[in-house]
Scaffold this motif. Structure first.
Motif, mmCIF file in Angstrom:
data_model
loop_
_atom_site.group_PDB
_atom_site.id
_atom_site.type_symbol
_atom_site.label_atom_id
_atom_site.label_comp_id
_atom_site.label_asym_id
_atom_site.label_seq_id
_atom_site.Cartn_x
_atom_site.Cartn_y
_atom_site.Cartn_z
ATOM 1 N N VAL A 42 0.834 -1.193 0.000
ATOM 2 C CA VAL A 42 0.000 0.000 0.000
ATOM 3 C C VAL A 42 0.871 1.247 0.000
ATOM 4 N N VAL A 43 1.874 1.250 0.864
ATOM 5 C CA VAL A 43 2.714 2.426 0.967
ATOM 6 C C VAL A 43 3.355 2.752 -0.371
ATOM 7 N N ARG A 44 3.785 1.714 -1.085
ATOM 8 C CA ARG A 44 4.426 1.981 -2.367
ATOM 9 C C ARG A 44 3.419 2.106 -3.510
ATOM 10 N N GLY A 45 2.168 2.040 -3.195
ATOM 11 C CA GLY A 45 1.153 2.231 -4.226
ATOM 12 C C GLY A 45 1.159 1.137 -5.266
ATOM 13 N N VAL A 46 1.421 -0.094 -4.864
ATOM 14 C CA VAL A 46 1.555 -1.175 -5.821
ATOM 15 C C VAL A 46 0.209 -1.661 -6.338
ATOM 16 N N VAL A 47 -0.787 -1.653 -5.487
ATOM 17 C CA VAL A 47 -2.027 -2.328 -5.830
ATOM 18 C C VAL A 47 -2.793 -1.574 -6.899
ATOM 19 N N ALA A 48 -2.897 -2.161 -8.053
ATOM 20 C CA ALA A 48 -3.626 -1.527 -9.146
ATOM 21 C C ALA A 48 -4.743 -2.469 -9.570
ATOM 22 N N SER A 49 -5.856 -2.410 -8.860
ATOM 23 C CA SER A 49 -6.936 -3.351 -9.153
ATOM 24 C C SER A 49 -7.652 -2.961 -10.428
ATOM 25 N N PRO A 50 -8.002 -3.926 -11.215
ATOM 26 C CA PRO A 50 -8.842 -3.603 -12.366
ATOM 27 C C PRO A 50 -10.225 -3.160 -11.878
ATOM 28 N N HIS A 224 1.241 11.981 -3.560
ATOM 29 C CA HIS A 224 1.490 13.287 -2.940
ATOM 30 C C HIS A 224 0.828 13.422 -1.576
ATOM 31 N N LEU A 225 0.156 12.370 -1.133
ATOM 32 C CA LEU A 225 -0.559 12.480 0.139
ATOM 33 C C LEU A 225 0.346 12.125 1.307
ATOM 34 N N ASN A 226 0.124 12.819 2.407
ATOM 35 C CA ASN A 226 0.859 12.508 3.622
ATOM 36 C C ASN A 226 -0.185 12.336 4.717
ATOM 37 N N PRO A 227 -0.889 11.194 4.688
ATOM 38 C CA PRO A 227 -2.061 11.054 5.553
ATOM 39 C C PRO A 227 -1.706 11.107 7.029
ATOM 40 N N ARG A 228 -2.353 12.027 7.701
ATOM 41 C CA ARG A 228 -2.089 12.213 9.127
ATOM 42 C C ARG A 228 -3.391 12.698 9.735
ATOM 43 N N GLY A 229 -3.695 12.268 10.948
ATOM 44 C CA GLY A 229 -4.892 12.756 11.625
ATOM 45 C C GLY A 229 -6.177 12.402 10.909
ATOM 46 N N TYR A 230 -7.119 13.348 10.933
ATOM 47 C CA TYR A 230 -8.467 13.071 10.436
ATOM 48 C C TYR A 230 -8.765 13.718 9.098
ATOM 49 N N LYS A 231 -7.927 14.667 8.671
ATOM 50 C CA LYS A 231 -8.376 15.556 7.616
ATOM 51 C C LYS A 231 -7.892 15.153 6.229
ATOM 52 N N LEU A 232 -8.188 13.959 5.848
ATOM 53 C CA LEU A 232 -7.731 13.499 4.539
ATOM 54 C C LEU A 232 -8.407 14.275 3.406
ATOM 55 N N LEU A 233 -9.680 14.581 3.579
ATOM 56 C CA LEU A 233 -10.386 15.282 2.500
ATOM 57 C C LEU A 233 -9.726 16.627 2.215
ATOM 58 N N MET A 234 -9.364 17.342 3.288
ATOM 59 C CA MET A 234 -8.704 18.637 3.119
ATOM 60 C C MET A 234 -7.452 18.471 2.239
ATOM 61 N N GLU A 235 -6.688 17.441 2.531
ATOM 62 C CA GLU A 235 -5.460 17.228 1.775
ATOM 63 C C GLU A 235 -5.767 16.837 0.329
ATOM 64 N N LEU A 236 -6.753 15.977 0.159
ATOM 65 C CA LEU A 236 -7.133 15.564 -1.202
ATOM 66 C C LEU A 236 -7.556 16.779 -2.028
ATOM 67 N N LEU A 237 -8.387 17.629 -1.429
ATOM 68 C CA LEU A 237 -8.863 18.805 -2.165
ATOM 69 C C LEU A 237 -7.696 19.729 -2.489
ATOM 70 N N LEU A 277 0.740 22.036 4.611
ATOM 71 C CA LEU A 277 0.169 22.386 3.314
ATOM 72 C C LEU A 277 0.391 23.866 3.018
ATOM 73 N N LEU A 278 0.234 24.685 4.078
ATOM 74 C CA LEU A 278 0.445 26.120 3.917
ATOM 75 C C LEU A 278 1.865 26.439 3.504
ATOM 76 N N SER A 279 2.808 25.771 4.175
ATOM 77 C CA SER A 279 4.198 26.100 3.869
ATOM 78 C C SER A 279 4.543 25.642 2.458
ATOM 79 N N ARG A 280 3.949 24.512 2.050
ATOM 80 C CA ARG A 280 4.179 24.070 0.672
ATOM 81 C C ARG A 280 3.663 25.114 -0.310
ATOM 82 N N ARG A 281 2.552 25.752 0.093
ATOM 83 C CA ARG A 281 1.938 26.734 -0.769
ATOM 84 C C ARG A 281 2.727 28.046 -0.753
#
Ligand code: GDD
Ligand code: MN
Length: 414
Positions: A42-50, A224-237, A277-281
């Motif tokens: 999962v971490v390496r993003g290997v799983v590519a399900s049809p 590009h995601l760095n999932p942490r805490g609860y706010k995944l949607l914020m990061e996705l957007l 995210l802010l600092s990246r911006r």
């Protein structure tokens, strides 16, 4: 090359392999996959399900033994038999053995799957793992405690026809929160506003835990995601910068059973994610240009004041005119250089842009003044230092507001 579901076969026997044929039309994207554990895969993003099915509904769980069967039954009823779907429960090895309940349900219905993670914990990373392992062309995320109105899942899926991502929102017409204290509501609204302004996200509920995303969109940004805490949607957007966000209003109900896992740590994680995210911006060529233009404005102001003052006797009007000249010059250089990719053209656009720019600079000046005197009076710091702090805060504020409002556009972050 092994089939993705083989890669996912867990060493510990947690993964319930899909009851489908092992032929794949999509390749596994990393070498040596046989040596990978589920987590590595999962971490390496290997799983590519049809895309063998239409939708995966991901339910992250931690101690939801009393709720999970109810949630699964509700979703089964809501989804019906017209589309193909699966429910994927991602359980972080709950002490109350939620996974055991899901395993039993999965025996009865092959569309229910359970991934019991033993090596990591955390809501956002559980969702990301669920998205990587789900086989649906569309991925839906919902809480398992029945606080989300699960009858809205078909609407979320339908919204994906027009947008790559669709959000179940509490803060649009028709949405709401049931039984929240004024304090929690204020905190949630404040965090939402900060997130909207600071990240320039145009969505009424970027902190929602209830949303749907096209698998293709998720795959585009997964690394590009760095999932942490609860706010995944914020990061996705933030990372996805979608031109369109679907919104489906719903009422956030009280928890059915058990307790929330929202802790001070989760709030701290939010602050960290936001800062990152802010600092990246902020650390961008655009910001450097913006700051340089700001300095040029100081020079313009001094020069024009000096010229006016020599020819006019009234000091006040000379200052005002010098400030206006500097603001116009800043706007024009920013329009031609800093925001060249979003440049205003034609007199109507330029006049409107100039007005926005002036308005934002005005609020920035007030913030500048407030910060300077607050620090000076309350922390008895040197005035030169506090002025620098005031300028820094106001510059960042002005920059983000100008980026989001004056020169709003859909350019991707650099
Ligand atoms: N796998 C996993 N790992 N699941 C978790 C974890 C974890 O570490 N922590 C929480 N969950 C699961 C819970 O079991 C539940 O199904 C769901 O995630 C939401 O957790 P809650 O603890 O019930 O969150 P909440 O109700 O306080 O917050 C919800 O509302 C917020 C909006 O105010 C969530 O949906 C948030 O994402 C949302 O921002
Ligand atoms: Mn909850």
């Amino acid at each position: 090359m092994p089939h993705p579901s083989e890669v996912m076969q867990p060493n510990a026997g947690m993964w319930r392999a899909a009851p489908t044929s092992p032929t794949s039309d999509q390749p596994v994207t990393a070498a040596n996959s046989s040596a990978l554990s589920v987590a590595d895969a999962v971490v390496r993003g290997v799983v590519a399900s049809p895309h063998r099915i239409d939708a995966t509904i991901i339910l992250p769980t931690y101690n939801e033994r009393e709720n999970i069967a109810h949630a699964i039954a509700t979703i089964t009823q809501v989804m019906g038999d017209e589309v193909s779907w699966e429910i994927l429960v991602v359980d972080d090895d709950s002490p109350d053995r939620t996974w055991e309940v899901v395993e039993a349900l999965a025996q009865q219905d092959g569309r229910v799957r359970c991934y019991r993670r033993v090596d990591r914990k955390g809501l956002s990373s559980a969702i990301v793992d669920g998205m990587s392992l789900g086989r649906g062309a569309c991925l839906v995320v919902a809480d398992a405690d029945l606080q989300h109105d699960l009858s809205r899942i078909p609407e979320l899926l339908a919204a994906l026809d027009h947008a790559p991502i669709a959000v179940g929102t509490r803060y649009a017409n028709g949405g709401g929160t049931a039984g929240w204290s004024r304090r929690r509501l204020t905190l949630s609204r404040a965090a939402t506003l900060v997130c909207q302004v600071a990240l320039g996200i145009r969505c009424s509920d970027p902190m929602s835990g209830y949303f749907a995303i096209r698998r293709t969109a998720f795959q585009e940004v997964a690394q590009h995601l760095n999932p942490r805490g609860y706010k995944l949607l914020m990061e996705l957007l933030h990372v996805l910068r979608p031109a369109q966000v679907g919104e489906v209003p719903y009422i956030f109900s009280p928890r059915r059973a058990g307790e929330s896992k929202l802790s001070p740590q989760v709030a701290w994680d939010f602050v960290l994610s936001l800062a990152e995210l802010l600092s990246r911006r902020l650390v961008s060529a655009r910001f450097v240009k913006y700051a340089l233009v700001g300095f040029s404005g100081v020079a313009v102001q001094y020069c024009s004041f000096y010229l006016l003052w020599r020819n006019l006797v009234i000091d006040e009007s000379a200052t005002a005119a010098a400030i206006a000249t500097a603001a116009c010059s800043n706007y024009l250089i920013n329009n031609g250089w800093t925001f060249a990719d979003r440049r205003h053209r034609g007199s109507a656009e330029v006049v409107r842009g100039l007005l926005w720019f002036g308005l934002i600079s005005g609020t920035g000046a007030l913030i500048n003044q407030a910060v300077t005197w607050y620090l000076h009076d309350h922390h008895t710091l040197d005035l030169g230092l506090t002025m620098a702090a005031g300028i820094a805060v106001a510059t960042v504020w002005n920059y983000f507001l100008n980026l989001d409002l004056t020169w709003r556009g859909h350019a991707r972050p650099a």
